[in-house]
Design an enzyme around this catalytic site. Sequence first.
Site, PDB file in Angstrom:
ATOM      1  N   LYS A  84      33.576  -4.107  87.574  1.00 42.33           N
ATOM      2  CA  LYS A  84      32.728  -5.381  87.389  1.00 42.33           C
ATOM      3  C   LYS A  84      33.028  -6.220  88.345  1.00 42.33           C
ATOM      4  O   LYS A  84      34.239  -6.395  88.630  1.00 42.33           O
ATOM      5  CB  LYS A  84      33.023  -5.984  85.877  1.00 42.33           C
ATOM      6  N   ASP A  96      40.835   0.991  71.777  1.00 41.75           N
ATOM      7  CA  ASP A  96      39.555   1.166  72.533  1.00 41.75           C
ATOM      8  C   ASP A  96      39.318  -0.175  73.581  1.00 41.75           C
ATOM      9  O   ASP A  96      39.008   0.133  74.561  1.00 41.75           O
ATOM     10  CB  ASP A  96      38.541   0.949  71.476  1.00 41.75           C
ATOM     11  N   HIS A 128      41.165  -1.622  79.146  1.00 35.53           N
ATOM     12  CA  HIS A 128      40.432  -2.950  79.923  1.00 35.53           C
ATOM     13  C   HIS A 128      41.343  -3.894  79.794  1.00 35.53           C
ATOM     14  O   HIS A 128      41.460  -4.754  80.956  1.00 35.53           O
ATOM     15  CB  HIS A 128      39.132  -3.251  79.227  1.00 35.53           C
ATOM     16  N   LYS A 156      35.007  -6.966  67.817  1.00 36.99           N
ATOM     17  CA  LYS A 156      33.552  -6.631  67.383  1.00 36.99           C
ATOM     18  C   LYS A 156      32.921  -7.566  66.704  1.00 36.99           C
ATOM     19  O   LYS A 156      33.665  -8.340  65.766  1.00 36.99           O
ATOM     20  CB  LYS A 156      33.330  -5.232  66.910  1.00 36.99           C
TER      21      LYS A 156
HETATM   22  C1  BG6 Z   1      33.989   0.407  76.004  1.00 33.03           C
HETATM   23  C2  BG6 Z   1      34.481   0.316  74.286  1.00 33.03           C
HETATM   24  O1  BG6 Z   1      34.949   0.991  76.712  1.00 33.03           O
HETATM   25  O2  BG6 Z   1      33.698  -0.829  76.341  1.00 33.03           O
HETATM   26  C3  BG6 Z   1      33.269  -0.301  73.462  1.00 33.03           C
HETATM   27  O3  BG6 Z   1      34.694   1.950  74.141  1.00 33.03           O
HETATM   28  C4  BG6 Z   1      33.009  -1.473  74.052  1.00 33.03           C
HETATM   29  O4  BG6 Z   1      33.909  -0.270  72.262  1.00 33.03           O
HETATM   30  C5  BG6 Z   1      32.671  -1.375  75.554  1.00 33.03           C
HETATM   31  O5  BG6 Z   1      31.724  -1.871  73.554  1.00 33.03           O
HETATM   32  C6  BG6 Z   1      32.532  -2.882  76.259  1.00 33.03           C
HETATM   33  O6  BG6 Z   1      31.901  -2.801  77.317  1.00 33.03           O
HETATM   34  P1  BG6 Z   1      31.181  -3.992  78.023  1.00 33.03           P
HETATM   35  O7  BG6 Z   1      30.869  -3.567  79.587  1.00 33.03           O
HETATM   36  O8  BG6 Z   1      30.007  -3.925  77.319  1.00 33.03           O
HETATM   37  O9  BG6 Z   1      31.921  -5.298  77.905  1.00 33.03           O
END
Ligand code: BG6
Length: 491
Positions: A184, A237, A242, A341
């Site tokens: 990003k 997840d 991340h 979420k």
């Molecule tokens: C993914 C997860 O890695 O990242 C998802 O498995 C999540 O659950 C997504 O929704 C979020 O990515 P972004 O780029 O939309 O923030």
Amino acid sequence: MSSQTIPVDPFDYVVFGGTGDLSERKLLPALYHRQIAGQLSEPTRIIGASRADLDDDGFRTFARDALSRHLKSGEFDEKEVSIFLGRLHYVSVDATSDRGWDAMAALLASGQDRVRAFYLAVGPSLFGDICDRISSHDLINRNTRIVVEKPIGRDLASARSLNDTIGRAFAEEQIFRIDHYLGKETVQNLMALRFANALYEPLWNSAHIDHVQITVAESVGLEGRAGYYDRAGALRDMVQNHILQLLCLVAMEAPPSVEAEAVRDEKLKVLRALRRIDSSNASKVTVRGQYRAGASAGGAVGGYLDELGDANSNTETFVAIKVEIDNWRWAGVPFYLRTGKRMAERASEIVINFKPIPHSIFDGSAGQIIANQLVIRLQPDEGVKQWIMIKDPGPGGMRLRHVPLDMSFAQSFSVRHPDAYERLLMDVIRCNQTLFMRRDEVEAAWKWIDPILTAWDETAQPCQGYTAGTSGPTNAIALIERDGRTWHESR
Ligand code: BG6
């Protein structure tokens, strides 16, 4: 402001899971954008591979459909699309038998000198079979790389075994483990902000920073991924990959260069310095939540259990954690992490909260002096806000005001913000590993996550319900307020 595009060498991208969701939503649109940007050199091919019984034309129809559905308005250019479709080929292969592999070998043989990238956009249970067959059919040349998507394991042991499996066929320098957050724009900007400015680095430590918050809030729910998500949960997840990657970029020492090993060595040191969370402290420093029915994006939505169709799931859709980093730079500076979420809005940001001034020279009539904050907004509305105190303009004595020096990237730069996959897919071709996770990083992250998962199990730590469309469970608010601090709410 213009951006610069440097063409990459011609390549063959083989996408296993070529007709799947990731290929449709992300990979094909990303490669199309790179073509429009003039980055693809001839002759470049994109080869879809999956079990589906398609031919080249069938795959082209699939791709045309994907582009028309997932490009923004005005981005679908008939001439460019037809050039793009001309690059596409398809091989129907079975990962678990020899069916289709000779055809794959024959197709690739016509591109011996090109960079060859295999993208595994499939479930990890197929990684081993695919890698073994790529190897036994002699498809690995000196220009070959392999790209793998998360989840890389569901704990340390399974991550190690998956890494061993991939490592049987590929050397570590050939393995690109994607964490799309690293692609990003604003996440890369973190490096620019920290290491291309003299301003912040002297203050970037426990002497001047009170605490850091990292929030990745999503408004979506399960999005049809119930089977995967219910076995994963928010910690696996989002946090294991991340959010820990974001934390590393905020907390790491300055690497000597942006060279891959230099950056990854520094991130690894941060992961190794995370204070252990286990049964002795998990209930104090972690909060699990699960959404209940509520409203999101203007409409009523059901709760997690309804969406899942299983009233007994204890999977967390929200997690908040207070993290300590045991090293000189960060001793005593908590990092509060949260992700969930079905929260109030999609908003991801990193907030650096500086310490208050040591002494005020102003009397009470000037108003409260609020400590400086640096807010790095990752998405949407990417930008950076540096909150400072100024004098309220005009006569009437000295009154102080808290205002942002506000740089919205959309307003400041007229270039399109490329999707993370565009950058990452091209880095694979350029063989630049800086934005990919090395094996030891992934394993160090799991080593820290595992005891939290065990603690939750051992102590049966419950999920607290939160209403969809809110900012999470009340326990998460208590987690930070107990320390006399509050979550930064973006609006
Ligand atoms: C993914 C997860 O890695 O990242 C998802 O498995 C999540 O659950 C997504 O929704 C979020 O990515 P972004 O780029 O939309 O923030």
